[in-house]
Design an enzyme around this catalytic site. Structure first.
Site, PDB file in Angstrom:
ATOM      1  N   GLY A 184      28.826  21.966  20.577  1.00  0.00           N
ATOM      2  CA  GLY A 184      27.536  21.412  20.157  1.00  0.00           C
ATOM      3  C   GLY A 184      27.169  21.918  18.767  1.00  0.00           C
ATOM      4  N   ALA A 185      27.146  20.983  17.798  1.00  0.00           N
ATOM      5  CA  ALA A 185      26.779  21.359  16.413  1.00  0.00           C
ATOM      6  C   ALA A 185      25.303  21.089  16.192  1.00  0.00           C
ATOM      7  N   VAL A 187      21.144  22.765  16.720  1.00  0.00           N
ATOM      8  CA  VAL A 187      20.421  23.845  16.059  1.00  0.00           C
ATOM      9  C   VAL A 187      20.946  25.222  16.476  1.00  0.00           C
ATOM     10  N   ILE A 188      21.151  25.426  17.776  1.00  0.00           N
ATOM     11  CA  ILE A 188      21.652  26.731  18.230  1.00  0.00           C
ATOM     12  C   ILE A 188      23.078  26.938  17.725  1.00  0.00           C
ATOM     13  N   GLU A 207      31.845  19.127  18.282  1.00  0.00           N
ATOM     14  CA  GLU A 207      30.665  18.272  18.447  1.00  0.00           C
ATOM     15  C   GLU A 207      31.093  16.884  18.915  1.00  0.00           C
ATOM     16  N   SER A 272      26.156  25.131  23.546  1.00  0.00           N
ATOM     17  CA  SER A 272      24.797  24.816  23.055  1.00  0.00           C
ATOM     18  C   SER A 272      24.694  23.313  22.910  1.00  0.00           C
ATOM     19  N   ARG A 275      18.980  21.442  25.941  1.00  0.00           N
ATOM     20  CA  ARG A 275      18.286  22.177  26.999  1.00  0.00           C
ATOM     21  C   ARG A 275      17.662  21.199  27.991  1.00  0.00           C
ATOM     22  N   ASP A 315       8.081  22.599  26.401  1.00  0.00           N
ATOM     23  CA  ASP A 315       9.427  22.040  26.596  1.00  0.00           C
ATOM     24  C   ASP A 315       9.533  21.228  27.891  1.00  0.00           C
ATOM     25  N   HIS A 447       4.234  29.805 -11.302  1.00  0.00           N
ATOM     26  CA  HIS A 447       5.529  29.897 -11.982  1.00  0.00           C
ATOM     27  C   HIS A 447       5.883  31.365 -12.191  1.00  0.00           C
TER      28      HIS A 447
HETATM   29  P1  FAD Z   1       9.535  28.734  27.458  1.00  0.00           P
HETATM   30  O1  FAD Z   1       9.478  29.519  26.201  1.00  0.00           O
HETATM   31  O2  FAD Z   1      10.866  28.412  28.016  1.00  0.00           O
HETATM   32  O3  FAD Z   1       8.663  29.538  28.511  1.00  0.00           O
HETATM   33  C1  FAD Z   1       8.574  29.152  29.839  1.00  0.00           C
HETATM   34  C2  FAD Z   1       8.292  30.375  30.662  1.00  0.00           C
HETATM   35  O4  FAD Z   1       7.958  29.971  31.985  1.00  0.00           O
HETATM   36  C3  FAD Z   1       9.452  31.350  30.790  1.00  0.00           C
HETATM   37  O5  FAD Z   1       9.001  32.668  30.628  1.00  0.00           O
HETATM   38  C4  FAD Z   1       9.940  31.127  32.218  1.00  0.00           C
HETATM   39  O6  FAD Z   1      10.534  32.281  32.789  1.00  0.00           O
HETATM   40  C5  FAD Z   1       8.642  30.808  32.900  1.00  0.00           C
HETATM   41  N1  FAD Z   1       8.763  30.064  34.155  1.00  0.00           N
HETATM   42  C6  FAD Z   1       9.534  28.996  34.446  1.00  0.00           C
HETATM   43  N2  FAD Z   1       9.284  28.553  35.693  1.00  0.00           N
HETATM   44  C7  FAD Z   1       8.330  29.370  36.191  1.00  0.00           C
HETATM   45  C8  FAD Z   1       7.639  29.419  37.426  1.00  0.00           C
HETATM   46  N3  FAD Z   1       7.831  28.517  38.383  1.00  0.00           N
HETATM   47  N4  FAD Z   1       6.738  30.409  37.617  1.00  0.00           N
HETATM   48  C9  FAD Z   1       6.486  31.332  36.642  1.00  0.00           C
HETATM   49  N5  FAD Z   1       7.106  31.312  35.458  1.00  0.00           N
HETATM   50  C10 FAD Z   1       8.005  30.344  35.241  1.00  0.00           C
HETATM   51  N6  FAD Z   1      11.759  26.865  18.471  1.00  0.00           N
HETATM   52  C11 FAD Z   1      11.178  26.954  17.262  1.00  0.00           C
HETATM   53  O7  FAD Z   1      10.129  26.332  17.038  1.00  0.00           O
HETATM   54  N7  FAD Z   1      11.710  27.724  16.268  1.00  0.00           N
HETATM   55  C12 FAD Z   1      12.852  28.414  16.444  1.00  0.00           C
HETATM   56  O8  FAD Z   1      13.304  29.094  15.532  1.00  0.00           O
HETATM   57  C13 FAD Z   1      13.497  28.336  17.694  1.00  0.00           C
HETATM   58  N8  FAD Z   1      14.633  29.024  17.929  1.00  0.00           N
HETATM   59  C14 FAD Z   1      15.219  28.956  19.151  1.00  0.00           C
HETATM   60  C15 FAD Z   1      16.419  29.643  19.332  1.00  0.00           C
HETATM   61  C16 FAD Z   1      17.045  29.598  20.550  1.00  0.00           C
HETATM   62  C17 FAD Z   1      18.326  30.350  20.738  1.00  0.00           C
HETATM   63  C18 FAD Z   1      16.474  28.844  21.612  1.00  0.00           C
HETATM   64  C19 FAD Z   1      17.131  28.800  22.961  1.00  0.00           C
HETATM   65  C20 FAD Z   1      15.293  28.146  21.433  1.00  0.00           C
HETATM   66  C21 FAD Z   1      14.663  28.184  20.192  1.00  0.00           C
HETATM   67  N9  FAD Z   1      13.495  27.485  19.949  1.00  0.00           N
HETATM   68  C22 FAD Z   1      12.900  27.543  18.708  1.00  0.00           C
HETATM   69  C23 FAD Z   1      12.861  26.660  20.986  1.00  0.00           C
HETATM   70  C24 FAD Z   1      11.704  27.410  21.634  1.00  0.00           C
HETATM   71  O9  FAD Z   1      12.182  28.632  22.156  1.00  0.00           O
HETATM   72  C25 FAD Z   1      11.080  26.572  22.740  1.00  0.00           C
HETATM   73  O10 FAD Z   1      10.726  25.311  22.247  1.00  0.00           O
HETATM   74  C26 FAD Z   1       9.840  27.253  23.299  1.00  0.00           C
HETATM   75  O11 FAD Z   1      10.160  28.515  23.829  1.00  0.00           O
HETATM   76  C27 FAD Z   1       9.183  26.390  24.377  1.00  0.00           C
HETATM   77  O12 FAD Z   1       8.082  27.064  24.886  1.00  0.00           O
HETATM   78  P2  FAD Z   1       7.584  26.833  26.399  1.00  0.00           P
HETATM   79  O13 FAD Z   1       6.427  27.744  26.568  1.00  0.00           O
HETATM   80  O14 FAD Z   1       7.412  25.401  26.652  1.00  0.00           O
HETATM   81  O15 FAD Z   1       8.791  27.317  27.304  1.00  0.00           O
HETATM   82  P1  NAI Z   2      20.595  20.375  20.163  1.00  0.00           P
HETATM   83  O1  NAI Z   2      20.037  19.203  20.838  1.00  0.00           O
HETATM   84  O2  NAI Z   2      20.016  20.823  18.870  1.00  0.00           O
HETATM   85  O3  NAI Z   2      22.141  20.125  19.868  1.00  0.00           O
HETATM   86  C1  NAI Z   2      23.052  19.874  20.877  1.00  0.00           C
HETATM   87  C2  NAI Z   2      24.298  19.278  20.257  1.00  0.00           C
HETATM   88  O4  NAI Z   2      25.314  19.262  21.241  1.00  0.00           O
HETATM   89  C3  NAI Z   2      24.105  17.846  19.792  1.00  0.00           C
HETATM   90  O5  NAI Z   2      24.587  17.706  18.482  1.00  0.00           O
HETATM   91  C4  NAI Z   2      24.901  17.040  20.800  1.00  0.00           C
HETATM   92  O6  NAI Z   2      25.439  15.853  20.268  1.00  0.00           O
HETATM   93  C5  NAI Z   2      25.995  18.013  21.172  1.00  0.00           C
HETATM   94  N1  NAI Z   2      26.608  17.770  22.473  1.00  0.00           N
HETATM   95  C6  NAI Z   2      25.999  17.395  23.630  1.00  0.00           C
HETATM   96  N2  NAI Z   2      26.903  17.316  24.619  1.00  0.00           N
HETATM   97  C7  NAI Z   2      28.099  17.637  24.080  1.00  0.00           C
HETATM   98  C8  NAI Z   2      29.420  17.739  24.610  1.00  0.00           C
HETATM   99  N3  NAI Z   2      29.682  17.488  25.891  1.00  0.00           N
HETATM  100  N4  NAI Z   2      30.410  18.104  23.770  1.00  0.00           N
HETATM  101  C9  NAI Z   2      30.168  18.389  22.474  1.00  0.00           C
HETATM  102  N5  NAI Z   2      28.936  18.283  21.913  1.00  0.00           N
HETATM  103  C10 NAI Z   2      27.918  17.935  22.715  1.00  0.00           C
HETATM  104  O7  NAI Z   2      20.587  21.539  21.252  1.00  0.00           O
HETATM  105  P2  NAI Z   2      20.793  23.106  21.149  1.00  0.00           P
HETATM  106  O8  NAI Z   2      21.490  23.491  19.900  1.00  0.00           O
HETATM  107  O9  NAI Z   2      21.358  23.485  22.462  1.00  0.00           O
HETATM  108  O10 NAI Z   2      19.314  23.639  21.042  1.00  0.00           O
HETATM  109  C11 NAI Z   2      18.347  23.270  22.027  1.00  0.00           C
HETATM  110  C12 NAI Z   2      17.026  23.119  21.414  1.00  0.00           C
HETATM  111  O11 NAI Z   2      16.479  24.396  21.115  1.00  0.00           O
HETATM  112  C13 NAI Z   2      17.020  22.405  20.068  1.00  0.00           C
HETATM  113  O12 NAI Z   2      17.028  21.009  20.216  1.00  0.00           O
HETATM  114  C14 NAI Z   2      15.737  22.853  19.496  1.00  0.00           C
HETATM  115  O13 NAI Z   2      14.708  22.069  20.005  1.00  0.00           O
HETATM  116  C15 NAI Z   2      15.609  24.273  20.015  1.00  0.00           C
HETATM  117  N6  NAI Z   2      15.997  25.200  18.953  1.00  0.00           N
HETATM  118  C16 NAI Z   2      15.267  25.216  17.808  1.00  0.00           C
HETATM  119  C17 NAI Z   2      15.595  26.053  16.773  1.00  0.00           C
HETATM  120  C18 NAI Z   2      14.813  25.982  15.520  1.00  0.00           C
HETATM  121  O14 NAI Z   2      13.750  25.374  15.526  1.00  0.00           O
HETATM  122  N7  NAI Z   2      15.273  26.588  14.441  1.00  0.00           N
HETATM  123  C19 NAI Z   2      16.724  26.977  16.869  1.00  0.00           C
HETATM  124  C20 NAI Z   2      17.457  26.837  18.111  1.00  0.00           C
HETATM  125  C21 NAI Z   2      17.072  26.002  19.102  1.00  0.00           C
END
Ligand code: FAD
Ligand code: NAI
Length: 468
Positions: A184-185, A187-188, A207, A272, A275, A315, A447
């Site tokens: 998966g190419a 964001v992660i 990808e 990756s 999600r 999410d 600037h």
């Molecule tokens: P979550 O953060 O997933 O929180 C949900 C919470 O609910 C968790 O603590 C979970 O344990 C809890 N929960 C679930 N079910 C239950 C239940 N039944 N009872 C009690 N608790 C429960 N977004 C950005 O904007 N910028 C970034 O740089 C960025 N980087 C990321 C990097 C990575 C590696 C990843 C995986 C995601 C990244 N994201 C980024 C995405 C961002 O993390 C999510 O969009 C965000 O966390 C969503 O918030 P949320 O509160 O909806 O869910």
């Molecule tokens: P993503 O949706 O950004 O990318 C997933 C990639 O995997 C896509 O390019 C897709 O075409 C590819 N893919 C799907 N199935 C595949 C397969 N079977 N084989 C090969 N490629 C495949 O999802 P990612 O990177 O897992 O991140 C999840 C989400 O977390 C992001 O969409 C973003 O919303 C959030 N995030 C945000 C960040 C930021 O804001 N900087 C950083 C990291 C995550």
């Protein structure tokens, strides 16, 4: 039985912000969250614990290493023998996470929010409210906000475990993998692939789609891909993964590329591929909470689910899976509960990808605007013509402004280059006010700053950039 005006299920960016805003508005609030880190309750959800924050901490540490090894010499700084102490780097990341997750616990206390650790499960309707099993104890809430977030999607037939890791695993390798595969190419893939490449891994990204960052403006994704490839990330597009086999010392991935079967061996494999909404343990089925065909909680424009008094945000309702989108929904739903007009402008949600160079955009791409039938004009300006970028020693990339050719209104801004994660903010503010390219071009920019590139790109929409 304890009783609340608002019970929030999930303590990530959507849930904790909803809880704080609801408490500010005078509601009696509780938040139940199940997340654990190192066997202990840890507020902040995916974002603070295993997402946004730790990934950015590792991106920063690894970028410093890259700078010392490859860029310091250009500044006349000779450093020999720089090496990575991975344990210390990971420890620093954890301490950043500790500070921030502890900060949420402090904010809960400050706002008199009851914090419960464990699962939240909708049990039954009770008059004009709900009974919820919150961490094993039944409580009553007039309003319930579901903010249970998302979980990493596994590749069919290749569950996470061992050397096949999700975001959590990929942020905690105990050694730098020699050969790292990334499926998966997205964001992660590019962020965490960059981290481990900088620390010494040989990184291969597989990808399924034929192109890179297809949601971004074409000019941006093309430039970003060129830069990432130059750094040594080995991208393969249009591949079909056919088999993933876990062995004692690594993972074997078989895939089809250009009609050929290819087998590759990796020490670690990050999967990756997007999600999925997290609704396990919520009791959705038992109470009839409607989910859509992909498992997201169905809501209307006011975050109302099909169940009276039950709302959902973040999410778990889909759309952009971004922390700031989740947070804004948290504010909006709390304000709506208080009878206010909380809303989120989904047309101007910034996206930032923290690679080097950084990538950021908001609003419509040039192609997207044209597909909507709009007449567009564009202006582009490179960092290579900016004094500050040259001083930094990082003149890669450019800013592109897409504006309406008839009204001059800014439709979108797209950036790849140094610090664009910070530069996107002013353009989002201007777009939020319906501003024009002229507004941006006439705003005085200090600037020498990188932000002058934004101004010049706005001027360029009328072919009057000053420094090109
Ligand atoms: P979550 O953060 O997933 O929180 C949900 C919470 O609910 C968790 O603590 C979970 O344990 C809890 N929960 C679930 N079910 C239950 C239940 N039944 N009872 C009690 N608790 C429960 N977004 C950005 O904007 N910028 C970034 O740089 C960025 N980087 C990321 C990097 C990575 C590696 C990843 C995986 C995601 C990244 N994201 C980024 C995405 C961002 O993390 C999510 O969009 C965000 O966390 C969503 O918030 P949320 O509160 O909806 O869910
Ligand atoms: P993503 O949706 O950004 O990318 C997933 C990639 O995997 C896509 O390019 C897709 O075409 C590819 N893919 C799907 N199935 C595949 C397969 N079977 N084989 C090969 N490629 C495949 O999802 P990612 O990177 O897992 O991140 C999840 C989400 O977390 C992001 O969409 C973003 O919303 C959030 N995030 C945000 C960040 C930021 O804001 N900087 C950083 C990291 C995550």
């Amino acid at each position: 039985m304890d009783s609340y005006d608002v019970l929030v299920i999930g303590g990530g960016p959507a849930g904790y912000v909803a809880a704080i805003r609801a408490a500010q508005l005078g509601f009696k609030v509780a938040c139940v969250d199940a997340f654990e880190r190192g066997g202990k309750a840890s507020l902040g959800g995916t974002c603070l614990n295993v997402g946004c924050i730790p990934s950015k901490a590792m991106l920063d540490s690894s970028e410093k290493f890259e700078m010392i090894n490859h860029e310091a010499a250009e500044h006349g700084i000779q450093v020999d023998g720089a090496r990575v102490d991975l344990g210390k780097m990971l420890g620093r990341k954890e301490s950043v996470v500790d500070k921030l997750t502890g900060g949420i616990a402090y904010l809960f206390k400050k706002n008199k929010i009851t914090s419960l650790h464990g699962l939240g499960r909708l049990v039954r309707q009770d008059g004009d409210g709900w009974i919820v099993d919150a961490a094993g104890t039944e409580v009553r809430a007039k309003n319930v906000i579901v903010a249970t977030g998302s979980s990493p999607r596994a590749l069919p037939g290749a569950p996470f475990g061992g050397n096949i890791v999700d975001n959590s695993g990929a942020l905690a390798f105990e050694q730098v993998p020699g050969k790292l595969g990334v499926i998966g190419a997205g964001v992660i893939g590019v962020e965490l692939g960059s981290v481990w490449r900088r620390l010494g891994a040989q990184v291969t990204v597989l990808e399924a789609l034929p192109g890179f960052l297809l949601a971004a403006d074409d000019a941006i994704s093309k430039e970003a891909l060129k830069q990432l490839q130059k750094q040594g990330l080995d991208f393969h597009f249009s591949v079909q993964i056919t088999e993933v086999k876990q062995g004692d010392s690594g993972v074997t991935v078989t895939y089809e590329e250009k009609g050929q079967a290819v087998t590759a061996q990796f020490d670690k494999l990050i999967v990756s591929i997007g999600r999925v909404p997290h609704t396990a343990g919520l009791g959705a089925d038992a109470v009839g909470l409607q989910l859509d065909e992909r498992g997201f909680v169905k809501v209307d424009d006011h975050y109302r689910t099909n169940l009276p008094g039950v709302y959902a945000i973040g999410d778990v309702i889909g759309g952009a899976m971004l922390a700031h989108k989740a947070e804004e929904e948290g504010v909006a739903v709390a304000e709506q509960l208080a009878g206010q007009a909380g809303h989120v402008n989904y047309a101007v949600i910034p996206w930032v990808i923290y690679t080097s160079p950084e990538i950021a955009w908001a609003g419509l791409t040039e192609k997207g605007a044209k597909e909507k039938g709009l007449k567009v004009k564009t202006g582009q300006f490179p960092f290579s013509a900016n004094g500050r970028a040259l001083g930094h020693g990082d003149p890669r990339g450019f800013v592109k402004v897409v504006a309406d050719a008839d009204t001059d209104k800014i439709l979108g801004v797209h950036m790849v280059g140094p610090n664009v994660s910070e530069l996107i903010g002013e353009t989002v503010a201007i777009m939020e006010f319906g501003g024009s390219a002229e507004d941006l071009a006439r705003t005085v920019h200090a600037h020498p700053t990188l932000s002058e590139v934004v101004k010049e790109a706005a001027l360029a929409t009328d072919k009057r950039a000053l420094h090109m």
